[in-house]
Design an enzyme around this catalytic site. Structure first.
Site, short mmCIF file in Angstrom:
data_model
loop_
_atom_site.label_atom_id
_atom_site.label_comp_id
_atom_site.label_asym_id
_atom_site.label_seq_id
_atom_site.Cartn_x
_atom_site.Cartn_y
_atom_site.Cartn_z
N CYS A 71 58.21 55.66 64.18
CA CYS A 71 58.22 56.30 62.95
C CYS A 71 57.31 55.43 62.04
O CYS A 71 56.19 54.83 62.64
CB CYS A 71 59.61 56.29 62.42
SG CYS A 71 60.50 54.75 62.30
N TRP A 72 57.67 55.51 60.61
CA TRP A 72 56.92 54.70 59.84
C TRP A 72 56.59 53.23 60.15
O TRP A 72 55.56 52.42 60.08
CB TRP A 72 57.10 55.10 58.34
CG TRP A 72 56.39 54.08 57.28
CD1 TRP A 72 56.78 53.06 56.54
CD2 TRP A 72 55.06 54.18 57.00
NE1 TRP A 72 56.14 52.61 55.76
CE2 TRP A 72 54.62 53.32 55.95
CE3 TRP A 72 53.85 55.06 57.46
CZ2 TRP A 72 53.50 53.14 55.44
CZ3 TRP A 72 52.82 54.84 56.89
CH2 TRP A 72 52.51 54.06 55.85
#
Length: 396
Positions: free
Chosen positions: A135-136
């Site tokens: 993810c981020w």
């Protein structure tokens, strides 16, 4: 509840097993907000080469679609655990209500979306499937999804630091490190088939990078193919192309300015290009105009397309001249338009740019026409020139 269910999971019903998996994901979302789930492993990347060497069957980007569209690891698929709207909603709750309410809402959305992805996209994979999830920043979203996949029985790993850690490797490759291979610039005025020559060089043992292909733009007012990638997306593709180079072999690049369309070339590449020797293709305007008519057939097949793109030149060429070119284009005389564009616009612009940079013409290859056989011959001549460079004795 997790403890009780985990004690009985081998004997429990399918519903209890599903509850167990889902609660584990919720637990990860709450208890491990800034790191991965304890049921999956996190890998750390030290270079872009680590990705190609890693034994993953699928790379899964669980960020929202807008984040994925801006940039992502090459080859990754997007299975967002929060949509763009859901991500904005959870962020608003975090600020306006409380982190607890935001996490609770986010956990429910993640579990629901994860279930949909498993049913829709992942049911066909057997027990040996090994995904990498990111993810981020390698926290809540990837950890939650990885927990569910791990409980199913897949050997899932997450990316430590998420996309941010990957992006740092791209920046290091393009902005911090020197360009790794000697550069040869392929120069020549508009319409000398430079891009097509570059496309034929790898088959002759020459390494190249097609900058215009990566930028999805032909480098002129008429030359866009459609939407360009984001700057980050362009840099990701470029970084992997640079990483794949053989350092001892020269790499041929098309001579470009600092921008291709809206995209900016990184400084280390520009420094290498500025110091690079050149090979220049020369051909008469008539041959170049004929080549452009073929190469730009996607534009020239519809006169109004040409007219719309010619408007970009009004500031430089004036309304009267652009109006004349537009009338010619609408009449289907694109070859004549191309010849005048080169004579009155592109050739003078190239000449001024070379004078400003002090770039020498270097070695010259010529063609009277630019049909496919001529382009093959030019590619062979350039490959032979490069082999001659490699074979030349080094003098102290």
């Amino acid at each position: 509840i997790i403890h009780i269910c985990s004690q009985r999971v081998e004997k429990s019903s399918a519903r209890c097993k599903i509850l167990y998996v889902t609660l584990n994901a919720l637990h990860a979302f709450h208890a491990y907000p800034n790191r991965v789930s304890p049921t999956s492993m996190a890998i750390s990347l030290t270079s872009l080469r680590d990705l190609s060497a890693a034994p993953f069957d699928t790379i899964i980007d669980v960020r929202a679609p807008a984040e994925f569209a801006t940039d992502h690891i090459p080859g990754a698929i997007n299975l967002p655990v929060l949509s763009d709207e859901e991500r904005a909603r959870v962020g608003t709750l975090y600020v306006q209500d409380s982190p607890f309410v935001a996490r609770k809402t986010g956990a429910a959305l993640v579990a629901r979306n994860a279930a949909a992805h498993i049913e829709t996209h992942l049911m066909g994979f057997d027990g040996g499937w090994q995904p990498l999830v990111y993810c981020w920043r390698g926290g809540q979203r990837s950890g939650s999804f990885a927990t569910i996949l791990a409980q199913i029985g897949w050997r899932v790993e997450t990316l430590a630091g998420g996309y941010q850690s990957y992006r740092r490797l791209v920046v290091d490759r393009l902005y911090e490190a020197a360009f790794p291979a000697p550069v040869i610039l392929l120069d020549g005025n508009t319409g000398t088939a430079k891009t097509e020559v570059i496309a034929r060089l790898p088959a002759l043992g020459v390494q190249t990078i097609d900058l215009e292909g990566l930028a999805n733009h032909r480098g002129s007012a008429l030359g866009d193919f459609g939407d360009q990638p984001s700057q980050k997306g362009f840099e990701t593709a470029l970084a992997h192309a640079v990483q794949a180079l053989e350092p001892k072999m020269p790499v041929v690049l098309e001579a470009e300015s600092s921008k291709i369309g809206a995209l900016v070339l990184p400084p280390a590449l520009l420094v290498a290009m500025a110091a690079a020797p050149r090979i220049t293709i020369e051909a008469p305007i008539a041959a170049r105009a004929a080549y452009l008519t073929r190469a730009y057939a996607d534009v020239t097949d519809y006169g109004p397309n040409v007219v719309a793109r010619l408007q970009k030149l009004v500031r430089l060429q004036g309304h009267k001249r652009v109006a004349r070119w537009s009338e010619m284009a609408l009449a289907g005389a694109f070859k004549d338009v191309a010849a005048e564009l080169m004579r009155d616009h592109y050739d003078p612009a190239y000449r001024k740019a070379r004078e400003r940079s002090g770039a020498a013409t270097g070695q010259v290859v010529t063609a009277n026409t630019l049909e496919s056989d001529d382009i093959d011959r030019l590619a062979r001549e350039i490959a032979n020139l490069l082999k001659g460079r490699a074979a030349a004795p080094v003098r102290d």
